[in-house]
Design an enzyme around this catalytic site. Structure first.
Site, mmCIF file in Angstrom:
data_model
loop_
_atom_site.group_PDB
_atom_site.id
_atom_site.type_symbol
_atom_site.label_atom_id
_atom_site.label_comp_id
_atom_site.label_asym_id
_atom_site.label_seq_id
_atom_site.Cartn_x
_atom_site.Cartn_y
_atom_site.Cartn_z
ATOM 1 C CB CYS A 160 -0.945 0.008 1.191
ATOM 2 S SG CYS A 160 -0.088 0.041 2.765
ATOM 3 C CG ASP B 226 0.298 2.714 4.659
ATOM 4 O OD1 ASP B 226 -0.005 3.587 3.821
ATOM 5 O OD2 ASP B 226 -0.537 2.049 5.288
ATOM 6 C CB CYS C 222 -2.532 -0.011 9.445
ATOM 7 S SG CYS C 222 -3.031 0.522 7.795
ATOM 8 C CB CYS D 107 -4.471 4.966 5.058
ATOM 9 S SG CYS D 107 -4.179 3.501 6.074
#
Length: 168
Positions: free
Chosen positions: A70, A72, A139, A96
Site C-alpha cells: 500500500c 505506507d 497497518c 492512511c
C-alpha cells in the site's frame, strides 16, 4: 501581493467549480467518515507524539518499516532511560488514517514500559483497540514491526556502547 491575489483567484475558481457540480446529499458526504472507527478518527485528527528524536543518541532506538502493498511508511522512535524504561516515543508516518492511528496508539502504549514489556505489544492488540477491519490489519502489523525495529536498534546501540573502550 501577487501571490495573495493568485491564491484568491484560485479559491474563487475552485468555489465556482464546486457550485456548478451537482450537490451530494449530506448523508452521502458523511459516508466516508463511517468507514473509520471513532478511535481511528481521533488518533488521525489528534495524533499523539508526532515528531522525531535524535537518532544518533545511544538511548534512542529508531525503527523504519514499510508496506510495499500500500506504500505506507512508518518511523517510530523510542527513548529509554538508564533503568531500561521507555520515557518517550515519537513517530512519523506516511500512510492512511489507520496507519497514522496505529502509530499514534503504539507510541502511547510503549511509553512507561520496559524494553521487554514493549516487545509484548502485538498487532492484534492494536487492531482490536482501534477496531480495524481486516483490510487494514497491515497497518497494525506495521506498528508492531516498527516497535520491534526500534527496540532492536536500541539494543544494538547498547551492545556497541558496552564494546567501546572506556575513555580515560
Amino acid at each position: 501581493m501577487a501571490a495573495a491575489t493568485g491564491a484568491g483567484r484560485l479559491r474563487r475558481a475552485a468555489s465556482a467549480l464546486l457550485l456548478r457540480s451537482p450537490r451530494l446529499p449530506a448523508r452521502e458526504l458523511s459516508a466516508p467518515a463511517r468507514l473509520y472507527h471513532k478511535k481511528v478518527v481521533d488518533h488521525y485528527e489528534n495524533p499523539r507524539n508526532v515528531g522525531s528524536l535524535d537518532k544518533t543518541s545511544k538511548n534512542v532506538g529508531t525503527g523504519l518499516v514499510g508496506a510495499p502493498a500500500c506504500g505506507d511508511v512508518m518511523k517510530l522512535q523510542i527513548q529509554v532511560d538508564e533503568k531500561g524504561k521507555i520515557v518517550d516515543a515519537r513517530f512519523k508516518t506516511f500512510g492512511c488514517g489507520s496507519a497514522i492511528a496505529s502509530s499514534s496508539l503504539a507510541t502511547e502504549w510503549v511509553k512507561g514500559k520496559t524494553v521487554e514489556e514493549a516487545l509484548t505489544i502485538k498487532n492484534t492488540d492494536i487492531a482490536k483497540e482501534l477496531c480495524l477491519p481486516p483490510v487494514k490489519l497491515h497497518c497494525s502489523m506495521l506498528a508492531e514491526d516498527a516497535i520491534k525495529a526500534a527496540l532492536a536498534d536500541y539494543k544494538l546501540k547498547q551492545e556497541s556502547k558496552k564494546e567501546e573502550p572506556e575513555k580515560q
